[in-house]
Design a protein around this motif. Structure first.
Motif, PDB file in Angstrom:
ATOM      1  N   GLU A 193      -2.335  -0.528  -4.146  1.00  0.00           N
ATOM      2  CA  GLU A 193      -2.380  -1.481  -3.039  1.00  0.00           C
ATOM      3  C   GLU A 193      -2.736  -2.873  -3.552  1.00  0.00           C
ATOM      4  O   GLU A 193      -3.320  -3.032  -4.624  1.00  0.00           O
ATOM      5  CB  GLU A 193      -3.389  -1.048  -1.974  1.00  0.00           C
ATOM      6  CG  GLU A 193      -4.824  -0.973  -2.450  1.00  0.00           C
ATOM      7  CD  GLU A 193      -5.779  -0.605  -1.326  1.00  0.00           C
ATOM      8  OE1 GLU A 193      -5.990  -1.458  -0.432  1.00  0.00           O
ATOM      9  OE2 GLU A 193      -6.304   0.526  -1.355  1.00  0.00           O
TER      10      GLU A 193
ATOM     11  N   THR B 272      -4.468  -4.969   8.079  1.00  0.00           N
ATOM     12  CA  THR B 272      -3.663  -4.066   7.265  1.00  0.00           C
ATOM     13  C   THR B 272      -3.242  -2.864   8.107  1.00  0.00           C
ATOM     14  O   THR B 272      -4.087  -2.232   8.744  1.00  0.00           O
ATOM     15  CB  THR B 272      -4.448  -3.578   6.037  1.00  0.00           C
ATOM     16  OG1 THR B 272      -4.911  -4.702   5.285  1.00  0.00           O
ATOM     17  CG2 THR B 272      -3.593  -2.706   5.147  1.00  0.00           C
TER      18      THR B 272
ATOM     19  N   TYR C  48       0.853  -1.196   0.000  1.00  0.00           N
ATOM     20  CA  TYR C  48       0.000   0.000   0.000  1.00  0.00           C
ATOM     21  C   TYR C  48       0.885   1.240   0.000  1.00  0.00           C
ATOM     22  O   TYR C  48       1.785   1.385   0.821  1.00  0.00           O
ATOM     23  CB  TYR C  48      -0.900   0.007   1.234  1.00  0.00           C
ATOM     24  CG  TYR C  48      -1.790   1.233   1.349  1.00  0.00           C
ATOM     25  CD1 TYR C  48      -3.112   1.188   0.950  1.00  0.00           C
ATOM     26  CD2 TYR C  48      -1.296   2.441   1.863  1.00  0.00           C
ATOM     27  CE1 TYR C  48      -3.928   2.311   1.061  1.00  0.00           C
ATOM     28  CE2 TYR C  48      -2.100   3.560   1.966  1.00  0.00           C
ATOM     29  CZ  TYR C  48      -3.418   3.487   1.563  1.00  0.00           C
ATOM     30  OH  TYR C  48      -4.218   4.600   1.668  1.00  0.00           O
TER      31      TYR C  48
END
Length: 730
Positions: free
Chosen positions: A221, A721, A195
């Motif tokens: 990403e 994430t 990302y």
């Protein structure tokens, strides 16, 4: 692969350098600004804004979702706003991510001819109800947030205000506009699964009433899912630039010229198939097919170019009377090749084990919209009157791509189409409308509005080449303002949608899709107006519900269906340091009458399986809940945490026979399990710079956020994430 790794390493190094440099620049810039501030006096600025300004927190105080600039507290219909502050704190990038904060909203996976942003609200489609600054924006593409001030969701039928549409509500994106200040913000982010994002928001005052604003974005990403045969992952790669030039800002003659261009180059993901009514299985050879399996690869593509130019002119006759006109030209081009998942076979390197979905699309619109609003007193009664006209020109082109590979392999290119006749339409839409809000007694208001829409469309279809219709839409409400902080209302609104850009024509024209909503609601402001709370009890019925698939032979999904619901929402500041945004929605949805369809060959009417009557419609959970809250501490630190939860959702096609949706006479369709996902944030902010860490899906929960509503597959949400962001203001 080596070049790809080198590219990723270079990108990571670049973004890390930007982050480190940004922090250093912030310190230097802050010192210079503070010294300059000591040497000069600030000019006094007194401007009355006519554009929607950025909310200071999670509570919106201005919106144009009701056609005029007003406080959402005063609108006699449920309104949810995702503000810029909420978007920033949660590190959101796409419209889909922002709408995860809207209670009662779910996502459809990208199939059925509606690839792109595709949501359900209150159990009904909203893909025909997406707008940009009040102008229709229904093209099939994935929208970004970098140039949006906020996202407003007006719930319930809304054709009187916006024209043809569905029953669930309207999603209106609010653009960032030039303003009379010198403000610049740059941010850089790095995160899990490659990302990385750069954004810039630059606003320059050019004169006493003139300014220019530029927003830019570059984002890429991946996620945790992977194709086991080649190691490829789903990928997003998106860029955008937006320009807003304004002159006469705050005067009686105000003009804005806005332009936004976005480009996407994604590797699309159609998720995984259902097996034994669940989205995880073991095939005949003992191989596990679960949420981690990705069927696409780097050769797949989803490429789009979107260009939207809008001119807005507002003339103020006096403080209460104005004429606001928008003129827009929009161009949407898109081509994609995605892989359908398999219920039994694992992916192959040449994509031969699964079906391909391809599309080439070009959609163009020109819109003229003009609204006149005024306040006056007549026969002792106060009126707030609105009237307007609208013209929308649409041209649409759609075709499939041709397989260029030999044998069982598959390979497509965006510019190589099949020789089949493309699907085209050319439509002219005309509308005129008015609305009046009358104060009939102290604290009591009555609203009534009516709109007339006419559409003339030419299609490429040989069996049904033309469409011509005219429809009326209505909106009415009774409001009681017990105090300035307490608003009680009951409202009625309806909507309609025939075919045009959303659906295919049928051999024998069917009635327009129609819906009606009755809503009883309350809106309160607490803590001196810093905290807004609303609740709404509603019932929505839809007749002649259409299929989303432009190529389907079954145009009608259900003849009549209904959702009864109850919603609660809280947004704002509890204390100076504590903010919250939360929503809870209960939905009792039911199919009342099954579909009646026209046989494409004989023209005979055929009915769907009667067993669908009384069943819960697809992708409509019985309950959804979301909450996000932040707390400031030690002056410059902020901690945030949130929860998003949805009940189980069904996936099936109710327009045909019983199929596999019934087992021994019992309704047993494909089912996605309910889920709860936790997110968190920690930030440190100085006057001119800030650093923020977001962790999404903190508990690394496996969940499915989107379902193909016909029931064949679903798309998992992201795993845990982490994203680190640094921001510089100057």
């Amino acid at each position: 692969m080596k070049l790809y790794q080198q590219k990723n390493a270079t990108q990571k190094a670049l973004y890390l350098a930007v982050i480190l440099a940004t922090q250093s620049m912030a310190t230097i810039a802050e010192e210079k600004v503070e010294k300059a501030a000591e040497q000069q006096e600030l000019e006094e600025v007194n401007v009355k804004a006519s554009a929607v300004q950025a909310a200071a927190g999670y509570q919106a105080t201005k919106t144009r979702v009701g056609k005029v600039l007003q406080d959402p507290h005063d609108i006699p219909q449920a309104v949810t706003t995702v503000t810029a502050s909420l978007i920033k704190d949660q590190q959101l990038s796409s419209l889909k991510e922002a709408l995860s904060n809207v209670a009662g909203l779910t996502f459809n996976a990208a199939e059925g001819g509606r690839a792109g942003d595709n949501m359900m609200l209150r159990g009904f489609y909203t893909f025909g109800d997406i707008y940009l600054d009040g102008v229709r924006d229904t093209a099939q593409y994935n929208r970004e947030l970098f140039n949006l001030e906020q996202v407003d969701v007006l719930r319930g039928s809304a054709a009187m205000l916006f024209g043809r549409g569905q029953a669930g509500g309207v999603i209106n994106q609010v653009s960032k506009m030039a303003k009379l200040t010198d403000e610049n913000t740059v941010s850089a982010s790095l995160g899990s699964y490659n990302y990385h994002q750069l954004t810039g928001d630059f606003n320059k005052k050019l004169g006493d009433t003139t300014a220019i604003r530029v927003n830019v974005m570059d984002r890429a990403e991946e996620n945790y899912r992977k194709n086991p045969t080649n190691g490829d992952r789903p990928r997003l790669d998106r860029q955008g630039i937006a320009l807003s030039f304004g002159t006469g800002i705050g005067t009686d003659n105000e003009f804005f010229l806005n332009h936004v261009t976005t480009k996407t180059d994604d590797d699309p993901d159609f998720g995984i198939s259902f097996f034994n009514k669940r989205p995880v299985n073991v095939n005949s050879t003992g191989e596990k097919i679960d949420d981690s399996v990705y069927y696409g690869g780097s050769k797949n593509f989803d490429s789009s170019n979107t260009s939207i130019t809008t001119a807005i002119f507002t003339h103020k006759f006096n403080e209460d009377t104005q004429l606001r006109t928008q003129l827009r030209d929009a161009d949407y081009e898109r081509a994609y090749w995605a892989q359908k998942p398999s219920a039994s076979a694992l992916p192959t390197a040449d994509f031969s084990s699964t079906g391909a979905v391809t599309r080439k699309m070009h959609y163009q619109t020109q819109t003229l919209q003009s609204d006149f609003s005024t306040k006056f007193e007549l026969a002792g009664l106060k009126h707030q009157f609105l009237t307007g006209v609208e013209y929308l020109k649409e041209k649409n082109y759609r075709n499939s791509l041709i397989d260029l590979a030999s044998g069982s392999a598959k390979f497509y290119e965006s510019g190589v189409e099949t020789t089949a006749n493309p699907v085209k339409f050319d439509a002219d839409n005309y509308a005129v409308y008015f609305q009046d809000t009358v104060t009939i007694a102290p604290k009591w208001d009555v609203l009534f509005g009516m709109r007339r829409d006419e559409l003339r469309a030419d299609y490429s279809s040989a069996t049904s080449p033309k469409l011509s219709y005219g429809e009326n839409s209505y909106r009415t409400a009774l409001s009681y303002h017990h105090t300035p902080d307490a608003h009680y209302y009951v409202s009625y609104s309806d909507s309609f949608s025939p075919t045009a850009d959303l659906y295919q024509l049928t051999v024998k024209p069917q009635p327009a899709e129609r819906s009606k909503t009755v809503e009883l609601g309350t809106k309160w402001l607490f803590l001196d107006g810093d905290l807004a709370f609303r609740t709404a009890l509603y019932s929505t019925e839809k007749d002649w519900e259409r299929n989303t698939d432009l190529e389907s032979t079954a145009a009608i999904l259900t003849k009549k269906r209904r959702t009864n619901g109850l919603e609660f929402e809280l947004a704002g500041r509890i204390t100076e340091n504590w903010e919250v945004f939360s929503g809870l929605a209960f939905m009792d949805a039911e199919i009342l009458e099954v579909a009646e369809n026209v046989n494409a060959t004989t023209g005979a009417i055929t009915s769907a399986y009667s067993g669908y009557e009384g069943k819960r419609p697809r992708n409509t959970p019985s309950a959804t809940f979301n909450i996000w809250s932040t707390y400031k501490f030690a002056e410059k630190w902020k901690f945030g945490m949130g929860l998003e939860a949805k009940g189980e959702r069904l996936g099936y096609n109710p327009s045909g026979g019983a199929g596999s949706n019934f087992t021994d006479g019992k309704f047993d369709p494909n089912t996605l399990p309910g889920y709860a996902r936790v997110d968190a944030m920690l930030s440190y902010e100085e006057k001119k710079w800030a650093v923020k860490l977001n962790v999404k899906n903190v508990l690394d929960k496996t969940y499915y956020d989107a379902i193909y509503d016909n029931g064949s597959f679903s798309v998992p949400g992201n795993s845990r994430t982490a994203i680190l962001t640094t921001e510089l203001k100057f």
